[in-house]
Design a protein around this motif. Structure first.
Motif: not given
Ligand SMILES: Nc1nc2c(ncn2[C@@H]2O[C@H](COP(=O)(O)OP(=O)(O)OP(=O)(O)O)[C@@H](O)[C@H]2O)c(=O)[nH]1
Ligand SMILES: [Mg+2]
Length: 409
Positions: A144-152
Protein backbone atom coordinates in the motif's frame (compact mmCIF):
# COMPACT_ATOMS: atom_id res chain seq x y z
CA UNK A 1 31.02 -4.57 -20.61
CA UNK A 2 28.10 -4.12 -18.25
CA UNK A 3 26.30 -7.45 -17.89
CA UNK A 4 22.99 -5.74 -17.17
CA UNK A 5 21.56 -2.31 -16.52
CA UNK A 6 18.91 -3.80 -14.27
CA UNK A 7 18.30 -2.31 -10.83
CA UNK A 8 16.91 -4.30 -7.92
CA UNK A 9 15.21 -2.23 -5.21
CA UNK A 10 15.27 -3.58 -1.65
CA UNK A 11 12.16 -2.39 0.19
CA UNK A 12 10.17 -3.20 3.29
CA UNK A 13 9.23 -2.26 6.80
CA UNK A 14 11.90 -0.85 9.04
CA UNK A 15 14.09 -3.29 11.00
CA UNK A 16 13.30 -6.42 9.00
CA UNK A 17 16.78 -7.09 7.61
CA UNK A 18 16.91 -5.09 4.37
CA UNK A 19 20.45 -3.87 4.95
CA UNK A 20 21.51 -7.31 6.16
CA UNK A 21 20.19 -8.75 2.90
CA UNK A 22 21.92 -5.99 0.91
CA UNK A 23 25.19 -6.48 2.77
CA UNK A 24 25.09 -10.27 2.33
CA UNK A 25 24.36 -9.90 -1.39
CA UNK A 26 26.90 -7.18 -2.16
CA UNK A 27 29.53 -7.90 0.51
CA UNK A 28 29.54 -4.20 1.30
CA UNK A 29 29.60 -3.36 4.99
CA UNK A 30 26.69 -1.14 5.95
CA UNK A 31 25.17 -0.18 9.30
CA UNK A 32 22.95 -2.95 10.67
CA UNK A 33 21.26 -2.73 14.06
CA UNK A 34 18.29 -4.23 15.81
CA UNK A 35 16.26 -1.02 15.99
CA UNK A 36 14.13 0.99 13.55
CA UNK A 37 15.47 3.59 11.10
CA UNK A 38 19.12 2.60 11.02
CA UNK A 39 19.38 3.19 7.29
CA UNK A 40 18.74 6.78 6.20
CA UNK A 41 20.74 7.32 3.02
CA UNK A 42 20.44 4.62 0.35
CA UNK A 43 23.06 1.89 0.02
CA UNK A 44 24.04 1.11 -3.55
CA UNK A 45 26.09 -1.85 -4.68
CA UNK A 46 26.44 -4.89 -6.87
CA UNK A 47 24.88 -8.23 -5.99
CA UNK A 48 25.04 -11.46 -7.95
CA UNK A 49 22.62 -13.78 -9.65
CA UNK A 50 23.81 -17.27 -10.38
CA UNK A 51 23.53 -19.55 -13.40
CA UNK A 52 25.45 -22.60 -14.59
CA UNK A 53 28.22 -21.21 -16.82
CA UNK A 54 27.92 -22.11 -20.49
CA UNK A 55 31.55 -23.32 -20.52
CA UNK A 56 30.32 -26.46 -18.74
CA UNK A 57 27.72 -27.16 -21.42
CA UNK A 58 30.36 -26.59 -24.11
CA UNK A 59 32.65 -29.11 -22.42
CA UNK A 60 35.42 -26.57 -21.86
CA UNK A 61 37.77 -27.02 -18.89
CA UNK A 62 37.43 -23.34 -17.91
CA UNK A 63 36.47 -19.83 -18.96
CA UNK A 64 37.96 -16.38 -18.43
CA UNK A 65 35.04 -14.59 -16.84
CA UNK A 66 35.62 -10.85 -16.94
CA UNK A 67 32.40 -8.87 -16.51
CA UNK A 68 31.21 -11.53 -14.05
CA UNK A 69 32.72 -14.31 -11.96
CA UNK A 70 32.89 -18.05 -12.60
CA UNK A 71 33.43 -20.33 -9.62
CA UNK A 72 33.38 -24.08 -10.11
CA UNK A 73 31.26 -23.71 -13.23
CA UNK A 74 28.79 -21.38 -11.53
CA UNK A 75 28.56 -18.00 -13.23
CA UNK A 76 27.90 -15.16 -10.80
CA UNK A 77 26.32 -12.35 -12.78
CA UNK A 78 26.40 -8.83 -11.31
CA UNK A 79 23.29 -6.73 -10.88
CA UNK A 80 22.80 -3.30 -9.32
CA UNK A 81 21.03 -3.23 -5.98
CA UNK A 82 19.75 -0.43 -3.81
CA UNK A 83 18.75 -0.65 -0.15
CA UNK A 84 16.75 2.27 1.21
CA UNK A 85 15.29 3.37 4.53
CA UNK A 86 12.43 1.39 6.05
CA UNK A 87 8.70 2.03 5.87
CA UNK A 88 6.07 2.17 8.60
CA UNK A 89 2.28 2.35 8.13
CA UNK A 90 1.33 5.90 7.17
CA UNK A 91 4.76 6.71 5.75
CA UNK A 92 2.98 8.57 2.93
CA UNK A 93 1.49 10.84 5.59
CA UNK A 94 4.93 11.55 6.95
CA UNK A 95 5.13 8.86 9.64
CA UNK A 96 8.54 7.39 10.45
CA UNK A 97 11.01 8.64 7.88
CA UNK A 98 8.18 9.42 5.44
CA UNK A 99 8.35 8.00 1.92
CA UNK A 100 10.48 10.49 -0.03
CA UNK A 101 13.40 8.08 0.10
CA UNK A 102 11.48 5.76 -2.24
CA UNK A 103 12.14 8.28 -5.01
CA UNK A 104 15.61 6.79 -5.29
CA UNK A 105 13.91 3.57 -6.39
CA UNK A 106 11.90 5.11 -9.21
CA UNK A 107 14.12 3.43 -11.77
CA UNK A 108 14.06 0.03 -10.06
CA UNK A 109 13.04 -2.77 -12.41
CA UNK A 110 12.01 -5.15 -9.68
CA UNK A 111 11.49 -4.99 -5.93
CA UNK A 112 12.62 -7.42 -3.31
CA UNK A 113 10.08 -6.92 -0.55
CA UNK A 114 11.84 -8.04 2.61
CA UNK A 115 9.43 -9.12 5.33
CA UNK A 116 10.01 -10.24 8.91
CA UNK A 117 8.48 -13.70 8.62
CA UNK A 118 9.05 -14.34 12.32
CA UNK A 119 6.62 -11.58 13.29
CA UNK A 120 9.05 -10.30 15.91
CA UNK A 121 8.91 -6.61 15.02
CA UNK A 122 5.98 -4.24 15.42
CA UNK A 123 4.64 -2.23 12.45
CA UNK A 124 7.01 0.51 13.65
CA UNK A 125 9.95 -1.89 13.75
CA UNK A 126 10.17 -2.27 17.52
CA UNK A 127 11.50 -5.67 18.61
CA UNK A 128 9.17 -8.05 20.42
CA UNK A 129 8.59 -11.76 20.90
CA UNK A 130 8.46 -13.81 17.68
CA UNK A 131 4.90 -14.56 16.56
CA UNK A 132 3.48 -11.32 17.95
CA UNK A 133 2.86 -9.73 14.55
CA UNK A 134 1.46 -11.06 11.31
CA UNK A 135 3.81 -10.76 8.32
CA UNK A 136 0.73 -10.81 6.05
CA UNK A 137 -0.34 -7.43 7.45
CA UNK A 138 3.21 -6.19 7.00
CA UNK A 139 3.28 -7.09 3.31
CA UNK A 140 -0.12 -5.46 2.77
CA UNK A 141 0.91 -2.17 4.29
CA UNK A 142 4.26 -2.09 2.47
CA UNK A 143 2.56 -2.68 -0.90
CA UNK A 144 0.00 0.00 0.00
CA UNK A 145 2.78 2.44 0.86
CA UNK A 146 4.47 1.76 -2.49
CA UNK A 147 1.18 2.46 -4.25
CA UNK A 148 0.62 5.62 -2.20
CA UNK A 149 4.09 6.81 -3.11
CA UNK A 150 3.47 6.49 -6.86
CA UNK A 151 -0.01 7.96 -6.48
CA UNK A 152 1.23 11.01 -4.55
CA UNK A 153 3.91 11.66 -7.11
CA UNK A 154 1.30 11.83 -9.92
CA UNK A 155 -1.55 13.30 -7.89
CA UNK A 156 0.38 16.43 -6.99
CA UNK A 157 0.31 17.55 -10.65
CA UNK A 158 -3.14 16.20 -11.41
CA UNK A 159 -5.18 19.36 -10.94
CA UNK A 160 -2.69 21.22 -13.09
CA UNK A 161 -3.13 18.59 -15.81
CA UNK A 162 -6.91 18.89 -15.57
CA UNK A 163 -6.77 22.67 -15.98
CA UNK A 164 -4.46 22.44 -18.95
CA UNK A 165 -6.65 19.80 -20.48
CA UNK A 166 -9.77 21.94 -19.93
CA UNK A 167 -8.29 24.86 -21.83
CA UNK A 168 -7.15 22.57 -24.65
CA UNK A 169 -3.43 22.84 -23.87
CA UNK A 170 -3.06 19.05 -23.77
CA UNK A 171 -3.62 17.48 -27.15
CA UNK A 172 -2.56 13.95 -26.32
CA UNK A 173 -3.51 12.90 -22.78
CA UNK A 174 -1.76 9.53 -23.00
CA UNK A 175 1.47 11.15 -24.17
CA UNK A 176 1.31 13.71 -21.35
CA UNK A 177 0.58 11.02 -18.79
CA UNK A 178 3.43 8.78 -19.99
CA UNK A 179 5.81 11.72 -19.79
CA UNK A 180 4.79 12.10 -16.18
CA UNK A 181 5.60 8.43 -15.50
CA UNK A 182 8.76 8.18 -17.59
CA UNK A 183 10.84 8.91 -14.49
CA UNK A 184 9.63 5.58 -13.13
CA UNK A 185 10.96 3.82 -16.21
CA UNK A 186 7.36 3.14 -17.24
CA UNK A 187 6.61 3.00 -20.96
CA UNK A 188 3.61 4.31 -22.87
CA UNK A 189 2.78 0.81 -24.14
CA UNK A 190 2.63 -0.47 -20.58
CA UNK A 191 0.23 2.32 -19.62
CA UNK A 192 -1.93 1.39 -22.60
CA UNK A 193 -2.15 -2.18 -21.34
CA UNK A 194 -3.22 -0.97 -17.88
CA UNK A 195 -5.83 1.37 -19.38
CA UNK A 196 -7.13 -1.51 -21.40
CA UNK A 197 -7.39 -3.73 -18.31
CA UNK A 198 -9.41 -1.06 -16.53
CA UNK A 199 -11.43 -0.24 -19.63
CA UNK A 200 -10.44 3.42 -19.61
CA UNK A 201 -9.99 5.01 -23.01
CA UNK A 202 -6.89 7.17 -23.32
CA UNK A 203 -9.02 10.17 -24.32
CA UNK A 204 -10.80 9.98 -20.99
CA UNK A 205 -7.58 9.92 -19.01
CA UNK A 206 -8.03 13.44 -17.66
CA UNK A 207 -11.67 12.83 -16.83
CA UNK A 208 -11.22 10.00 -14.33
CA UNK A 209 -11.64 10.68 -10.61
CA UNK A 210 -8.87 10.33 -8.04
CA UNK A 211 -9.93 6.86 -6.94
CA UNK A 212 -9.78 5.67 -10.54
CA UNK A 213 -6.39 7.31 -10.87
CA UNK A 214 -5.22 5.41 -7.81
CA UNK A 215 -6.52 2.14 -9.26
CA UNK A 216 -4.91 2.86 -12.60
CA UNK A 217 -1.52 3.55 -11.02
CA UNK A 218 -1.82 0.39 -8.95
CA UNK A 219 -2.43 -1.60 -12.11
CA UNK A 220 0.52 0.11 -13.82
CA UNK A 221 2.70 -0.74 -10.84
CA UNK A 222 1.55 -4.36 -10.98
CA UNK A 223 2.46 -4.55 -14.65
CA UNK A 224 5.76 -2.71 -14.53
CA UNK A 225 7.36 -3.33 -11.14
CA UNK A 226 7.38 -7.02 -10.34
CA UNK A 227 7.84 -7.93 -6.71
CA UNK A 228 9.47 -10.87 -5.00
CA UNK A 229 8.56 -11.42 -1.36
CA UNK A 230 11.58 -12.37 0.71
CA UNK A 231 10.37 -14.11 3.89
CA UNK A 232 13.38 -13.14 5.99
CA UNK A 233 14.43 -14.34 9.46
CA UNK A 234 13.25 -17.80 8.47
CA UNK A 235 15.79 -19.09 11.01
CA UNK A 236 13.61 -17.88 13.89
CA UNK A 237 11.28 -20.62 15.18
CA UNK A 238 7.66 -20.03 14.19
CA UNK A 239 8.56 -18.44 10.84
CA UNK A 240 7.79 -21.62 8.96
CA UNK A 241 4.05 -21.52 9.53
CA UNK A 242 4.02 -17.82 8.63
CA UNK A 243 5.78 -18.71 5.40
CA UNK A 244 2.89 -20.97 4.43
CA UNK A 245 0.40 -18.25 5.30
CA UNK A 246 2.30 -15.70 3.19
CA UNK A 247 2.40 -18.09 0.24
CA UNK A 248 -1.32 -18.80 0.53
CA UNK A 249 -2.26 -15.14 0.84
CA UNK A 250 -0.07 -13.65 -1.89
CA UNK A 251 -0.40 -16.13 -4.72
CA UNK A 252 0.45 -13.45 -7.28
CA UNK A 253 3.95 -12.98 -5.89
CA UNK A 254 6.81 -15.46 -5.64
CA UNK A 255 7.82 -15.99 -2.00
CA UNK A 256 11.40 -16.93 -1.14
CA UNK A 257 12.25 -18.03 2.43
CA UNK A 258 15.52 -16.43 3.52
CA UNK A 259 17.94 -15.83 6.29
CA UNK A 260 19.94 -12.77 5.33
CA UNK A 261 21.82 -13.02 8.61
CA UNK A 262 22.94 -16.55 7.79
CA UNK A 263 24.11 -15.53 4.31
CA UNK A 264 26.00 -12.59 5.79
CA UNK A 265 27.89 -14.92 8.13
CA UNK A 266 28.63 -17.40 5.34
CA UNK A 267 29.98 -14.63 3.13
CA UNK A 268 32.27 -13.39 5.89
CA UNK A 269 33.59 -16.86 6.63
CA UNK A 270 34.06 -17.61 2.96
CA UNK A 271 36.13 -14.44 2.57
CA UNK A 272 38.37 -15.65 5.39
CA UNK A 273 38.55 -19.02 3.65
CA UNK A 274 37.11 -20.62 6.77
CA UNK A 275 34.44 -22.34 4.68
CA UNK A 276 34.00 -23.54 1.12
CA UNK A 277 30.84 -21.88 -0.11
CA UNK A 278 29.75 -20.42 -3.40
CA UNK A 279 26.94 -17.88 -2.96
CA UNK A 280 23.70 -19.69 -3.65
CA UNK A 281 25.02 -23.12 -2.69
CA UNK A 282 22.75 -25.48 -0.78
CA UNK A 283 25.56 -26.49 1.53
CA UNK A 284 29.01 -25.45 2.74
CA UNK A 285 32.13 -27.19 3.95
CA UNK A 286 34.11 -26.08 6.98
CA UNK A 287 37.80 -25.63 6.13
CA UNK A 288 39.56 -24.79 9.32
CA UNK A 289 39.33 -26.66 12.53
CA UNK A 290 40.28 -23.47 14.41
CA UNK A 291 36.85 -21.92 13.89
CA UNK A 292 35.67 -20.95 17.37
CA UNK A 293 33.00 -23.08 18.97
CA UNK A 294 30.36 -20.32 18.90
CA UNK A 295 30.73 -19.91 15.15
CA UNK A 296 30.72 -23.67 14.75
CA UNK A 297 27.40 -24.05 16.50
CA UNK A 298 25.98 -21.12 14.50
CA UNK A 299 27.06 -22.94 11.34
CA UNK A 300 25.48 -26.15 12.57
CA UNK A 301 22.16 -24.33 13.06
CA UNK A 302 22.41 -22.71 9.64
CA UNK A 303 23.04 -26.10 8.10
CA UNK A 304 20.15 -27.86 9.83
CA UNK A 305 17.51 -25.17 10.12
CA UNK A 306 18.07 -23.24 6.92
CA UNK A 307 20.23 -24.84 4.23
CA UNK A 308 18.85 -28.37 4.45
CA UNK A 309 15.24 -27.24 4.83
CA UNK A 310 15.18 -24.49 2.22
CA UNK A 311 18.02 -25.45 -0.13
CA UNK A 312 20.12 -22.39 0.60
CA UNK A 313 19.88 -19.16 2.56
CA UNK A 314 17.50 -17.56 0.05
CA UNK A 315 19.63 -14.51 -0.80
CA UNK A 316 20.91 -15.61 -4.21
CA UNK A 317 17.67 -17.53 -4.74
CA UNK A 318 15.69 -14.28 -4.35
CA UNK A 319 17.95 -12.41 -6.78
CA UNK A 320 17.67 -15.28 -9.26
CA UNK A 321 13.89 -15.25 -8.90
CA UNK A 322 13.79 -11.51 -9.56
CA UNK A 323 16.00 -11.59 -12.64
CA UNK A 324 15.23 -14.90 -14.29
CA UNK A 325 11.57 -15.44 -13.44
CA UNK A 326 10.05 -12.04 -12.69
CA UNK A 327 11.98 -10.03 -15.28
CA UNK A 328 12.51 -13.00 -17.62
CA UNK A 329 16.14 -12.18 -18.33
CA UNK A 330 18.32 -14.76 -20.02
CA UNK A 331 22.12 -14.99 -20.08
CA UNK A 332 23.75 -14.73 -23.49
CA UNK A 333 27.49 -14.87 -24.22
CA UNK A 334 28.93 -12.69 -27.01
CA UNK A 335 32.19 -13.92 -28.60
CA UNK A 336 34.46 -13.09 -31.54
CA UNK A 337 35.80 -16.53 -32.36
CA UNK A 338 33.04 -19.09 -32.84
CA UNK A 339 35.40 -22.05 -32.60
CA UNK A 340 37.42 -21.08 -29.56
CA UNK A 341 34.57 -19.09 -27.95
CA UNK A 342 36.96 -16.22 -27.29
CA UNK A 343 36.87 -12.45 -27.56
CA UNK A 344 39.42 -10.24 -29.36
CA UNK A 345 41.82 -10.61 -26.46
CA UNK A 346 41.65 -14.40 -26.70
CA UNK A 347 39.70 -14.71 -23.47
CA UNK A 348 37.26 -17.63 -23.29
CA UNK A 349 33.65 -16.52 -22.78
CA UNK A 350 34.66 -13.36 -20.87
CA UNK A 351 31.28 -11.68 -20.89
CA UNK A 352 27.75 -12.65 -20.13
CA UNK A 353 24.88 -10.32 -20.96
CA UNK A 354 21.45 -10.48 -19.35
CA UNK A 355 18.76 -9.66 -21.86
CA UNK A 356 14.98 -9.98 -21.91
CA UNK A 357 13.59 -13.22 -23.24
CA UNK A 358 12.16 -12.43 -26.67
CA UNK A 359 15.12 -10.20 -27.58
CA UNK A 360 16.78 -10.56 -30.98
CA UNK A 361 20.35 -10.77 -32.22
CA UNK A 362 20.11 -7.08 -33.10
CA UNK A 363 18.92 -6.26 -29.56
CA UNK A 364 22.02 -8.01 -28.28
CA UNK A 365 24.18 -5.96 -30.63
CA UNK A 366 22.66 -2.73 -29.33
CA UNK A 367 23.26 -3.84 -25.74
CA UNK A 368 26.93 -4.37 -26.54
CA UNK A 369 27.28 -1.07 -28.38
CA UNK A 370 24.69 1.21 -30.01
CA UNK A 371 26.88 1.47 -33.14
CA UNK A 372 26.98 -2.28 -33.43
CA UNK A 373 23.21 -2.42 -33.92
CA UNK A 374 23.41 0.17 -36.70
CA UNK A 375 26.23 -1.57 -38.56
CA UNK A 376 24.87 -5.07 -37.88
CA UNK A 377 25.20 -7.43 -40.85
CA UNK A 378 24.41 -10.83 -39.42
CA UNK A 379 25.30 -13.02 -36.47
CA UNK A 380 26.55 -16.55 -35.95
CA UNK A 381 25.31 -19.01 -33.39
CA UNK A 382 28.64 -20.34 -32.11
CA UNK A 383 27.07 -23.52 -30.78
CA UNK A 384 26.04 -24.83 -34.21
CA UNK A 385 28.06 -22.38 -36.36
CA UNK A 386 24.91 -21.32 -38.19
CA UNK A 387 24.43 -17.87 -39.59
CA UNK A 388 21.47 -16.04 -38.08
CA UNK A 389 19.69 -12.80 -38.97
CA UNK A 390 18.95 -9.64 -37.02
CA UNK A 391 15.53 -10.97 -36.02
CA UNK A 392 16.84 -14.24 -34.54
CA UNK A 393 15.25 -14.81 -31.13
CA UNK A 394 17.91 -15.39 -28.51
CA UNK A 395 17.84 -18.46 -26.30
CA UNK A 396 19.22 -18.88 -22.80
CA UNK A 397 22.99 -19.51 -22.93
CA UNK A 398 23.34 -18.69 -26.60
CA UNK A 399 26.92 -17.97 -27.62
CA UNK A 400 26.77 -15.37 -30.36
CA UNK A 401 29.20 -13.66 -32.71
CA UNK A 402 27.93 -10.42 -34.16
CA UNK A 403 29.27 -9.49 -37.57
CA UNK A 404 29.07 -5.81 -38.46
CA UNK A 405 30.45 -3.55 -41.21
CA UNK A 406 34.01 -2.21 -41.23
CA UNK A 407 35.82 -2.01 -37.97
CA UNK A 408 32.81 -2.44 -35.74
CA UNK A 409 32.26 -5.73 -34.01
N1 LIG B 1 17.43 -13.89 13.13
C1 LIG B 1 17.64 -13.09 12.09
N2 LIG B 1 17.91 -11.79 12.26
C2 LIG B 1 18.11 -11.04 11.17
C3 LIG B 1 18.07 -11.55 9.85
N3 LIG B 1 18.32 -10.55 8.98
C4 LIG B 1 18.52 -9.45 9.72
N4 LIG B 1 18.39 -9.72 11.04
C5 LIG B 1 18.56 -8.79 12.15
O1 LIG B 1 17.53 -7.83 12.08
C6 LIG B 1 18.02 -6.57 12.60
C7 LIG B 1 17.75 -5.45 11.61
O2 LIG B 1 18.55 -5.64 10.49
P1 LIG B 1 18.81 -4.49 9.39
O3 LIG B 1 19.44 -5.14 8.22
O4 LIG B 1 19.50 -3.33 10.01
O5 LIG B 1 17.29 -4.10 9.05
P2 LIG B 1 16.74 -2.97 8.03
O6 LIG B 1 15.49 -3.51 7.47
O7 LIG B 1 17.80 -2.53 7.11
O8 LIG B 1 16.37 -1.82 9.09
P3 LIG B 1 16.29 -0.21 8.90
O9 LIG B 1 17.34 0.24 7.97
O10 LIG B 1 16.53 0.27 10.28
O11 LIG B 1 14.92 0.07 8.43
C8 LIG B 1 19.50 -6.78 12.90
O12 LIG B 1 19.64 -7.08 14.27
C9 LIG B 1 19.85 -7.99 12.06
O13 LIG B 1 20.94 -8.74 12.57
C10 LIG B 1 17.79 -12.95 9.70
O14 LIG B 1 17.74 -13.50 8.61
N5 LIG B 1 17.59 -13.66 10.85
MG1 LIG C 1 18.64 -0.75 6.82
Amino acid sequence: MEPTDTLIGVVGKTNVGKSTFFSAATEIEVPIENRPFVTIEPNVGIGYARRKCVHIELGLPKCDASNSVCENGERLIPVKMMDVAGLVPGAHQGRGLGNKFLDDLRRADVFLLIVDSSGSTSPEGVVTRPGTYDPVDEIKFVVDEIDEWIYQSVEKDWDKFLKQYAIGAIKDPLEEFSQRLSGFGILKEQIEVALDHLKISSNELFKINKQDLKNLLKEIRRLTKPMVIVANKIDIPGSEKNLEKIKNTFKEYPVIPASAAAELLLRKLRKKKAIEYIPGDQEFKINQIEIDSKTKSALELIKQNIMEKYKGTGVVQAINEALFNSLKLIPVYPVEDINKYTDKKNRILPDVILIRKGSTARDLASKIHSDLAKTFLYAINAKNKQRIGAGYLLNENDVIKIVATAGKG
